[in-house]
Design a protein around this motif. Structure first.
Motif, short mmCIF file in Angstrom:
data_model
loop_
_atom_site.label_atom_id
_atom_site.label_comp_id
_atom_site.label_asym_id
_atom_site.label_seq_id
_atom_site.Cartn_x
_atom_site.Cartn_y
_atom_site.Cartn_z
N SER A 3 23.70 2.52 13.23
CA SER A 3 22.73 1.43 13.36
C SER A 3 22.65 0.61 12.09
CB SER A 3 21.34 1.99 13.70
OG SER A 3 20.87 2.82 12.66
N ARG A 4 22.80 1.25 10.93
CA ARG A 4 22.76 0.50 9.69
C ARG A 4 23.95 -0.45 9.58
NH1 ARG A 4 20.97 4.81 5.05
NH2 ARG A 4 19.15 5.62 6.11
N ILE A 5 25.10 0.02 9.98
CA ILE A 5 26.27 -0.84 9.92
C ILE A 5 26.10 -2.03 10.83
CG2 ILE A 5 28.74 -0.95 10.41
CD1 ILE A 5 28.86 2.03 9.63
N ASN A 6 25.60 -1.80 12.03
CA ASN A 6 25.41 -2.89 12.98
C ASN A 6 24.40 -3.91 12.46
OD1 ASN A 6 27.17 -1.73 14.74
ND2 ASN A 6 25.59 -0.66 15.92
N LEU A 7 23.42 -3.44 11.66
CA LEU A 7 22.40 -4.32 11.15
C LEU A 7 22.81 -4.98 9.84
CD1 LEU A 7 19.37 -2.00 11.78
CD2 LEU A 7 19.72 -4.22 12.84
N GLY A 8 23.93 -4.61 9.32
CA GLY A 8 24.33 -5.11 8.02
C GLY A 8 23.58 -4.42 6.91
N TYR A 9 23.07 -3.24 7.16
CA TYR A 9 22.29 -2.52 6.16
C TYR A 9 23.20 -1.57 5.39
CZ TYR A 9 18.44 -0.18 3.91
OH TYR A 9 17.57 0.30 2.97
N ASN A 10 23.45 -1.91 4.14
CA ASN A 10 24.19 -1.04 3.25
C ASN A 10 23.24 -0.61 2.15
OD1 ASN A 10 26.74 -1.36 4.55
ND2 ASN A 10 26.82 -3.42 3.70
N SER A 11 23.02 0.66 2.02
CA SER A 11 22.03 1.15 1.08
C SER A 11 22.35 0.70 -0.33
CB SER A 11 22.00 2.68 1.12
OG SER A 11 21.28 3.18 0.02
N PRO A 12 21.41 -0.03 -1.00
CA PRO A 12 21.62 -0.38 -2.38
C PRO A 12 21.72 0.88 -3.24
CG PRO A 12 19.83 -1.67 -1.44
CD PRO A 12 20.17 -0.59 -0.46
N ASN A 13 22.61 0.87 -4.20
CA ASN A 13 22.81 2.02 -5.08
C ASN A 13 21.75 2.01 -6.17
OD1 ASN A 13 23.66 4.03 -6.76
ND2 ASN A 13 25.52 2.99 -7.44
N MET A 14 20.76 2.88 -6.02
CA MET A 14 19.64 2.87 -6.95
C MET A 14 19.97 3.59 -8.25
SD MET A 14 17.72 1.06 -5.18
CE MET A 14 16.31 1.05 -6.27
N THR A 15 21.19 4.09 -8.41
CA THR A 15 21.53 4.79 -9.64
C THR A 15 22.48 3.98 -10.50
OG1 THR A 15 23.39 5.91 -8.55
CG2 THR A 15 21.26 7.01 -8.50
N GLY A 16 22.72 2.71 -10.14
CA GLY A 16 23.63 1.87 -10.90
C GLY A 16 22.99 1.41 -12.19
N GLY A 17 23.67 0.51 -12.90
CA GLY A 17 23.22 0.06 -14.20
C GLY A 17 22.12 -0.98 -14.15
N GLN A 18 21.89 -1.60 -13.00
CA GLN A 18 20.86 -2.63 -12.92
C GLN A 18 19.46 -2.03 -12.96
OE1 GLN A 18 22.51 -4.42 -9.25
NE2 GLN A 18 22.45 -6.37 -10.35
N LYS A 19 18.52 -2.83 -13.44
CA LYS A 19 17.13 -2.38 -13.46
C LYS A 19 16.55 -2.39 -12.05
CE LYS A 19 15.98 -3.59 -18.19
NZ LYS A 19 15.06 -4.34 -19.09
#
Length: 339
Positions: A3-19
């Protein structure tokens, strides 16, 4: 996951370098152009620069809205509004506050560290007292639930207006007290993100645009409503031939947002004379319609499939819950609630 793929929902990576950026928005009815330029537009722009979580603050809303059908519809409408202006669930975790029970759990733990005199300093509480309003406990405790909202996700940045900095100060104070009482650095101290250069958007009565004042131009208004509201904008009585001060004209203030290509010419005609308020309003109406119509059409298309919107919120809630549960496992261990 399908369902996430169909909705275009890709989980943002909350452990990356961005704040990590977090904000909550109360579902309180139709947004207006002041809401858009004051906050909504910035959320969309910031999602490309940060790891963003945006939640619909329905738990906060029930301090004033205690009509279930209205709350459900307002919550769905707000999600549709944000999707229509460009909030991207592939970049932003968009979710309902009430779907994450950990918010209320952390709120209670923070309550047990918070004194009554400390909460009596809150602006909203003092304003209510000044107006002789009877304050419910939810309104009194509002800053601590907000602190839980912010601290749950290790937010680095919280977008706020100058008049909302106290919300972040409460979160920082609460984090510091928990860390001091229970040891370690369980909670990160968030910083307010104040967008510089934002101007107050005047309503049609010259006061700040506000739903409570009924002086708004709705963000997704139909053409006829745009025309009606703009023609009601308060002006002085100068004739078309008389010079006018752009800095004090409510119509010109909106031209600065919606008529930028024509601004030099409009400014010259204002200052030298040769434009009446009726003509100025007609130019503004045309430019507002040009701006609003595509947003309105996009919103109508999204609203036609409410189940898809609910699925986006569910997917966002699932993602936020993972983060909240991980944080609460640490908190429960610190407090002594885990065996």
């Amino acid at each position: 996951m399908a369902s996430r793929i169909n909705l275009g929902y890709n989980s943002p990576n909350m452990t990356g370098g961005q704040k990590i950026l977090l904000s909550g928005v109360k579902p309180t009815g139709r947004p207006h152009i002041g809401n858009y330029f004051g906050a909504m537009k910035q959320f969309v722009e910031l999602q490309d620069q940060h790891k963003a979580l945006i939640f619909i603050a329905d738990l906060h809303a029930i301090t004033t809205n205690q009509e279930a059908t209205s709350l459900r519809q307002d919550t769905l409408d707000l999600a549709i509004d944000y999707l229509a202006i460009g909030l991207d669930p592939a970049k932003t975790i968009l979710f309902r506050q009430s779907d994450i029970l950990e918010h209320a759990n952390l709120n209670w733990i923070f309550n047990c560290l918070t004194t009554v005199p400390y909460l009596q300093r809150a602006h909203a509480y003092k304003d209510a007292l000044a107006k002789n309003q009877e304050v419910n406990v939810g309104t009194f405790d509002y800053p601590i639930l907000m602190a839980a909202d912010i601290l749950m996700y290790d937010a680095d940045l919280v977008p706020v207006g100058q008049d909302q900095k106290q919300h972040v100060e409460y979160a920082r104070d609460t984090a510091e007290k928990f860390n001091r009482v229970y040891g370690g650095a369980t909670f990160k101290l968030p910083e307010p993100l104040i967008i510089e250069g934002l101007k107050t958007i005047p309503g049609i009565d010259s006061q700040k645009m506000s739903k409570s004042k009924g002086n708004i131009i709705p963000l997704f208004a139909e053409d006829a409503e745009i025309k009606t509201q703009v023609m009601k904008i308060v002006t002085d009585s100068k004739t078309p031939e008389e010079p006018k001060d752009p800095a004090t004209c409510n119509v010109f203030a909106l031209h600065e947002l919606f008529s930028q290509d024509q601004l030099p010419e409009l400014r010259q005609r204002y200052e030298q004379g040769g434009i009446g308020y009726k003509e100025s309003k007609e130019i503004l109406i045309a430019n507002l319609i040009k701006f609003i119509a595509p947003l309105r059409e996009k919103r109508q298309a999204i609203a036609a499939d409410p189940n898809k919107v609910k699925a986006i919120l569910k997917a966002g809630g699932d993602e936020a819950r993972k983060l909240a549960q991980a944080k609460m496992a640490v908190v429960r261990e610190k407090v002594g609630l885990n065996w």
